[in-house]
Scaffold this active site. Structure first.
Site, mmCIF file in Angstrom:
data_model
loop_
_atom_site.group_PDB
_atom_site.id
_atom_site.type_symbol
_atom_site.label_atom_id
_atom_site.label_comp_id
_atom_site.label_asym_id
_atom_site.label_seq_id
_atom_site.Cartn_x
_atom_site.Cartn_y
_atom_site.Cartn_z
ATOM 1 N N LEU A 92 0.850 -1.190 0.000
ATOM 2 C CA LEU A 92 0.000 0.000 0.000
ATOM 3 C C LEU A 92 0.889 1.245 0.000
ATOM 4 O O LEU A 92 1.846 1.309 0.758
ATOM 5 C CB LEU A 92 -0.895 -0.027 1.251
ATOM 6 C CG LEU A 92 -2.108 0.881 1.274
ATOM 7 C CD1 LEU A 92 -3.089 0.520 0.160
ATOM 8 C CD2 LEU A 92 -2.801 0.795 2.631
ATOM 9 N N HIS A 109 -4.866 -3.234 -11.484
ATOM 10 C CA HIS A 109 -5.415 -4.214 -10.546
ATOM 11 C C HIS A 109 -6.205 -5.256 -11.328
ATOM 12 O O HIS A 109 -6.977 -4.898 -12.225
ATOM 13 C CB HIS A 109 -6.318 -3.499 -9.532
ATOM 14 C CG HIS A 109 -6.874 -4.432 -8.511
ATOM 15 N ND1 HIS A 109 -6.134 -4.912 -7.454
ATOM 16 C CD2 HIS A 109 -8.096 -5.021 -8.408
ATOM 17 C CE1 HIS A 109 -6.871 -5.736 -6.742
ATOM 18 N NE2 HIS A 109 -8.066 -5.821 -7.292
HETATM 19 C C1 GRF Z 1 -0.905 -8.407 -12.157
HETATM 20 O O1 GRF Z 1 -2.012 -9.272 -12.206
HETATM 21 C C2 GRF Z 1 -1.327 -7.033 -11.678
HETATM 22 O O2 GRF Z 1 -2.596 -6.668 -12.099
HETATM 23 C C3 GRF Z 1 -1.326 -7.209 -10.186
HETATM 24 O O3 GRF Z 1 -0.229 -8.032 -9.913
HETATM 25 C C4 GRF Z 1 0.064 -8.829 -11.060
HETATM 26 C C5 GRF Z 1 1.481 -8.548 -11.424
HETATM 27 O O4 GRF Z 1 1.913 -9.338 -12.504
HETATM 28 N N1 GRF Z 1 -1.328 -5.922 -9.530
HETATM 29 P P1 GRF Z 1 3.257 -8.947 -13.250
HETATM 30 O O5 GRF Z 1 4.338 -8.902 -12.170
HETATM 31 O O6 GRF Z 1 3.052 -7.627 -13.902
HETATM 32 O O7 GRF Z 1 3.511 -10.054 -14.219
#
Ligand code: GRF
Length: 208
Positions: A92, A109
């Site tokens: 956070l 997200h």
């Molecule tokens: C993704 O699903 C993103 O939305 C979330 O964490 C994951 C990270 O994946 N916040 P990466 O490290 O970008 O492959």
């Protein structure tokens, strides 16, 4: 050209997608640093391979979140970022970092917010039995995945989905969604008015 710092904690597929989009001109931004809260995270090797400087600081080496974020801000000061892109940054953002960079931090997200904020968004969606999920790019505020929404892409959720199968389907749309949203930020296209993000320019039919 906006200076972009990408924050990531793990694998870094979204981070790499953003860096590549800057490199080939889809995003008018210059990635100046990839920062991780996890020293040794795979994203740092991806940044190195793409020729982008990296830095990492572990929060456990600091007594408080404030002290941690102050140290992060000292690192960032050398790079003077216009924009911070959180890409799988599993932490956070606290008031210290927000007061320095508020309004200039975006996140991706893996759900259609405001449904399923926080951890395990894909598992939450499967367990809730929704038929649609997806990803959301939003400006970061003090809450957990609560800031004004820039862009969303939906995908179907099937009855036999698992957390992993849904995560894979969502990830397949995350990269393009994030690139397009960040490209807009770099063109100063988005204007925050309360909870809503308006597109200032560049779309036929005016301001929407
Ligand atoms: C993704 O699903 C993103 O939305 C979330 O964490 C994951 C990270 O994946 N916040 P990466 O490290 O970008 O492959």
């Amino acid at each position: 050209m906006k200076k972009i710092v990408v924050f990531a904690s793990g694998r870094g597929s979204n981070a790499a997608a953003l860096l590549e989009a800057c490199r080939d001109g889809r995003i008018a931004g210059e990635p100046v640093l990839v920062f991780s809260d996890v020293p040794g995270a795979p994203v740092l090797a991806k940044a190195a391979a793409l020729g982008v400087p990296q830095a990492a600081l572990a929060p456990r080496d600091f007594p408080t979140r404030q002290a941690y974020e102050e140290a992060v801000i000292r690192i960032l000061a050398d790079y003077a970022p216009d924009l911070i892109c959180l890409a799988g940054y599993m932490r956070l953002v606290g008031p210290t970092l927000l007061s320095a960079y508020g309004g200039r931090i975006v996140n991706i997200h893996p759900s259609l917010l405001p449904s399923f904020p926080g951890l395990h968004a894909q598992r939450q969606a499967v367990e809730a039995g929704v038929k649609l999920s997806g990803c959301t790019v939003h400006f970061v505020d003090a809450g957990m995945d609560t800031g004004p929404i820039i862009a969303q892409t939906a995908v179907p959720v099937y009855a036999d989905d698992t957390e992993d199968s849904l995560a894979e389907r969502i990830l397949a749309v995350e990269h393009a969604t994030y690139i397009e949203a960040v490209a807009g930020v770099c063109r100063d296209e988005w204007e925050i008015r309360g909870r809503r993000v308006w597109r200032r320019i560049g779309r036929e039919g005016g301001d929407r």
